[in-house]
Write an enzyme that holds these catalytic residues in place. Structure first.
Site, PDB file in Angstrom:
ATOM      1  CG  HIS A  21      -1.702  -1.135   1.612  1.00 30.00           C
ATOM      2  ND1 HIS A  21      -3.082  -1.173   1.794  1.00 30.00           N
ATOM      3  CD2 HIS A  21      -1.201  -2.322   2.264  1.00 30.00           C
ATOM      4  CE1 HIS A  21      -3.493  -2.379   2.148  1.00 30.00           C
ATOM      5  NE2 HIS A  21      -2.252  -3.003   2.335  1.00 30.00           N
ATOM      6  CE1 TYR A  22      -2.276   6.196  -1.770  1.00 28.38           C
ATOM      7  CE2 TYR A  22      -0.830   6.060  -3.734  1.00 28.38           C
ATOM      8  CZ  TYR A  22      -2.014   6.397  -3.183  1.00 28.38           C
ATOM      9  OH  TYR A  22      -3.047   7.053  -3.838  1.00 28.38           O
ATOM     10  CB  THR A  23       0.654   6.295   4.211  1.00 25.73           C
ATOM     11  OG1 THR A  23       1.487   7.114   3.533  1.00 25.73           O
ATOM     12  CG2 THR A  23       1.438   5.311   5.176  1.00 25.73           C
ATOM     13  CD  GLU A  86      -0.992   1.385   4.647  1.00 22.64           C
ATOM     14  OE1 GLU A  86      -0.721   2.143   3.723  1.00 22.64           O
ATOM     15  OE2 GLU A  86      -1.980   1.184   4.664  1.00 22.64           O
ATOM     16  CG  HIS A 128      -5.098  -1.646  -1.137  1.00 22.87           C
ATOM     17  ND1 HIS A 128      -5.398  -0.563  -0.067  1.00 22.87           N
ATOM     18  CD2 HIS A 128      -6.096  -2.531  -0.547  1.00 22.87           C
ATOM     19  CE1 HIS A 128      -6.613  -0.972   0.856  1.00 22.87           C
ATOM     20  NE2 HIS A 128      -6.993  -2.040   0.250  1.00 22.87           N
TER      21      HIS A 128
END
Length: 223
Positions: A21-23, A86, A128
């Protein structure tokens, strides 16, 4: 640091998926605060800061709450059997930027360790956006999947070739084809054809889809 947002995995569930994921928040501190907020009811196993700092939030054997409503290769609810990472980046909402090299090297180191500890096949190392194309864009088209593949994390097609029915091939790769076709195509493009993310199947996108489907279906990918 520790997040309170976790629970037991289902009995007998294998840890055989890895979700990146990225945050998608203004800062890493904001993201960590949310991932550790009991009211937010979200978490991940790890966070990687832009300078490569690794923060562990949830033990790997516990179920972190990072994937949400999700699907991959016939499996729904990926939290049950995945590790979630993340990666700090403001994302599309707050000014999406390239991922620093030191951060990506930290991602590779962590992933290598995870692959040593858990039976996660290359085809189950996912974005994601792969598992929730109707809700998510992360880690997005700037994430260097080809670079990770060159270091043994996931895989990347070297060439494209003749294609068949694109929807059938996307399903073979793992996507949920009950969702709108253009959303699934855009998710695939973010992952495997980042120069064009428009949800449209042109000849090159179709060729890349076919190449990835062949790799997933016919090549014994490393665990």
């Amino acid at each position: 640091m520790r997040s309170p947002n976790h629970d037991d995995r289902p009995e007998g569930a294998a840890i055989d998926h890895l979700v990146l994921h990225y945050t998608g928040m203004r800062s890493g501190a904001d993201a960590i605060a949310r991932l550790c907020d009991p009211a937010a009811r979200v978490s991940s196993h790890y966070v990687i800061e832009t300078d490569g700092t690794l923060i562990a939030l949830v033990d790997e054997e516990r179920r972190a709450w990072h994937a949400g409503v999700s699907y991959w290769r016939g499996v729904r609810g990926l939290n049950d059997r995945s590790i979630g990472i993340e990666i700090v980046n403001p994302g599309h909402e707050f000014g999406y930027v390239p991922f620093p090299g030191v951060q990506i090297e930290a991602v590779i180191r962590l992933c290598r360790g995870l692959l040593e500890r858990h039976p996660i096949p290359a085809r189950n190392i996912v974005a994601h956006s792969d598992i929730a194309p109707d809700r998510k864009q992360d880690p997005g088209e700037l994430f260097p999947w080809a670079h990770l593949a060159a270091h043994g994390i996931g895989f990347w097609p070297d060439e494209i070739g003749p294609h068949g029915d694109t929807a059938t091939e996307l399903a073979a790769i793992g996507y949920d084809m009950d969702l709108k076709h253009d959303l699934v195509v855009a998710a695939f493009q973010r992952r495997f054809r980042p120069a064009r993310v428009d949800g449209q199947v042109d000849a090159e996108t179709a060729g890349v889809v076919a190449a990835v489907a062949r790799m997933v279906s016919y090549i014994k990918l490393p665990v």
